[in-house]
Design an enzyme around this catalytic site. Structure first.
Site, short mmCIF file in Angstrom:
data_model
loop_
_atom_site.label_atom_id
_atom_site.label_comp_id
_atom_site.label_asym_id
_atom_site.label_seq_id
_atom_site.Cartn_x
_atom_site.Cartn_y
_atom_site.Cartn_z
N ALA A 137 0.86 -1.47 0.03
CA ALA A 137 0.13 0.14 0.15
C ALA A 137 0.67 1.15 0.05
CB ALA A 137 -0.85 -0.07 1.33
N GLY A 148 0.58 5.18 1.26
CA GLY A 148 0.01 5.99 1.91
C GLY A 148 0.44 7.50 1.86
N ARG A 149 -0.32 8.36 2.40
CA ARG A 149 0.54 9.91 2.51
C ARG A 149 1.65 9.88 3.11
NH1 ARG A 149 -2.94 13.71 5.81
NH2 ARG A 149 -4.10 11.88 6.01
N PHE A 150 1.87 8.90 4.00
CA PHE A 150 3.06 8.99 5.03
C PHE A 150 4.06 8.23 4.76
CE2 PHE A 150 -0.30 10.59 8.05
CZ PHE A 150 -0.05 11.86 8.09
N GLY A 151 3.80 7.28 3.87
CA GLY A 151 4.69 6.38 3.36
C GLY A 151 4.26 5.17 2.66
N LYS A 168 5.47 -0.23 7.98
CA LYS A 168 5.31 1.09 7.21
C LYS A 168 6.54 1.91 7.32
CE LYS A 168 2.18 4.01 9.02
NZ LYS A 168 0.92 4.84 9.31
N ASP A 223 -8.12 10.63 10.95
CA ASP A 223 -8.10 10.40 9.65
C ASP A 223 -8.95 8.95 9.44
OD1 ASP A 223 -7.50 10.80 7.11
OD2 ASP A 223 -5.22 10.02 7.31
N1 ADE Z 1 -1.93 -2.12 4.73
C1 ADE Z 1 -1.68 -1.18 5.70
N2 ADE Z 1 -1.27 -1.69 6.78
C2 ADE Z 1 -1.49 -2.93 6.57
C3 ADE Z 1 -1.27 -4.28 7.39
N3 ADE Z 1 -1.27 -4.29 8.61
N4 ADE Z 1 -1.56 -5.56 6.58
C4 ADE Z 1 -2.00 -5.57 5.53
N5 ADE Z 1 -2.05 -4.45 4.79
C5 ADE Z 1 -1.93 -3.14 5.31
#
Ligand code: ADE
Length: 310
Positions: free
Chosen positions: A24, A26-29, A44, A144
């Site tokens: 994924a 996101g805005r923060f990383g 993350k 958020d």
């Molecule tokens: N995307 C953001 N956080 C996640 C996580 N903990 N497990 C799977 N996908 C994610």
């Protein structure tokens, strides 16, 4: 470019994490799926300039009583070279937003997701008082809340993630840094868009509830419960303002025109969806003080799920 820069950061010698794939953005990383010893984890990875979000998120997770089935389980925070890492339990389904993009849900799945999600939000919002020397838990506003920040576990129950903007409210203490205009535009409550929020606990909890109403609408819009065909996944207000609304677009739509995502005609032909309509409308009421609490929405979902097992 330098091919080395495209490689994932090298694993730490003490707590080796093997980064497998990006899951994924996101805005923060960026969120990676990784392996730590024998456990699958989510990592993350945030640039150093996002350190305040990184600090906030770990501070919130490290508060007492922050282990809950419907809150993402935190594993650790680390500084690695240029980057800041937040490590948590990994959930294969990913975010609720991703899941709804690719799947429709049945009425009973809707009940399960919504019930567990509001249970998590109610728990986050709830204060556990200090008692006989035992630690308490402050009331926490997410700030958020959106379908991208709700993850689905393998049993299709929800857990709430991304606490980088959260604020805690300790009795008798000021919540500290509180500028109003944070979060994701599309999910901002009218009073946030107007820049007219008062900085007290209840005001922040009501802002989360507005966003929770939008997420419930997303669930309803992908529910195959009634006879009507289910439309493709759309974000809240996507129909009205498209994919990249400006702040001005949102202000005009939500504050001035007081528009909300459309309640579909066919929902009233399904007893369960019909029963939920007043609740989503009470979540996103223009008047923040008229909004229902997370605990109340959770109770109603339990009730509706029990009586309308359709
Ligand atoms: N995307 C953001 N956080 C996640 C996580 N903990 N497990 C799977 N996908 C994610």
């Amino acid at each position: 470019g330098d091919p080395e820069l495209d490689l994932p950061p090298s694993p730490h010698p003490l707590r080796p994490v093997q980064l497998e794939e990006v899951r994924a953005h996101g805005r923060f990383g960026v969120v990676w799926k990784g392996i730590m010893t024998d456990q699958v984890v989510a990592v993350k990875i945030m640039p150093f300039k996002e350190r305040s979000s990184w600090m906030t998120e770990q501070e919130i997770y490290k508060l007492p009583h922050m282990k809950h089935d419907n809150l993402l389980a935190f594993i650790g925070a680390e500084k690695r070279e240029e980057n800041l890492w937040l490590i948590s339990v990994f959930h294969e389904f990913g975010s609720l937003s991703d899941y709804l993009k690719g799947n429709t849900i049945t009425w009973s799945e809707l009940c399960k997701i919504a019930e567990s999600m509001t249970n998590g939000l109610a728990y986050l919002h709830d204060e556990i008082p200090v008692a006989r020397g035992l630690e308490g838990k402050p009331s926490i506003a997410h700030r958020d809340f959106k379908s991208k920040n709700v993850l689905l576990k393998d049993d299709l129950t929800a857990c709430i993630a991304d606490l980088g903007l959260a604020i805690k409210f300790e009795p008798g203490k000021s919540p500290g840094e509180t500028h109003g205009l944070v979060g994701t535009r599309r999910y901002m409550a009218p009073e946030v868009l107007e820049g007219a929020i008062s900085f007290n606990r209840d005001a922040f909890l009501r802002i989360d509830m507005y966003a929770c109403g939008l997420v419930m609408w997303e669930l309803m819009s992908r529910c195959s419960g009634s006879d009507a065909p289910v439309e493709d996944y759309q974000l809240p207000y996507e129909e009205e303002i498209g994919s990249h609304p400006t702040l001005e677009d949102m202000q005009e739509l939500v504050v001035m025109k007081k528009i909300r995502p459309s309640v579909k005609d066919h929902w009233i032909r399904h007893a369960g969806l019909e029963a939920l309509i007043p609740t989503i409308e009470e979540c996103w009421d223009q008047d923040a003080e008229a909004r229902v609490s997370a605990d109340c929405v959770h109770e109603r979902l339990l009730q509706i799920g029990r009586t309308l097992n359709v």
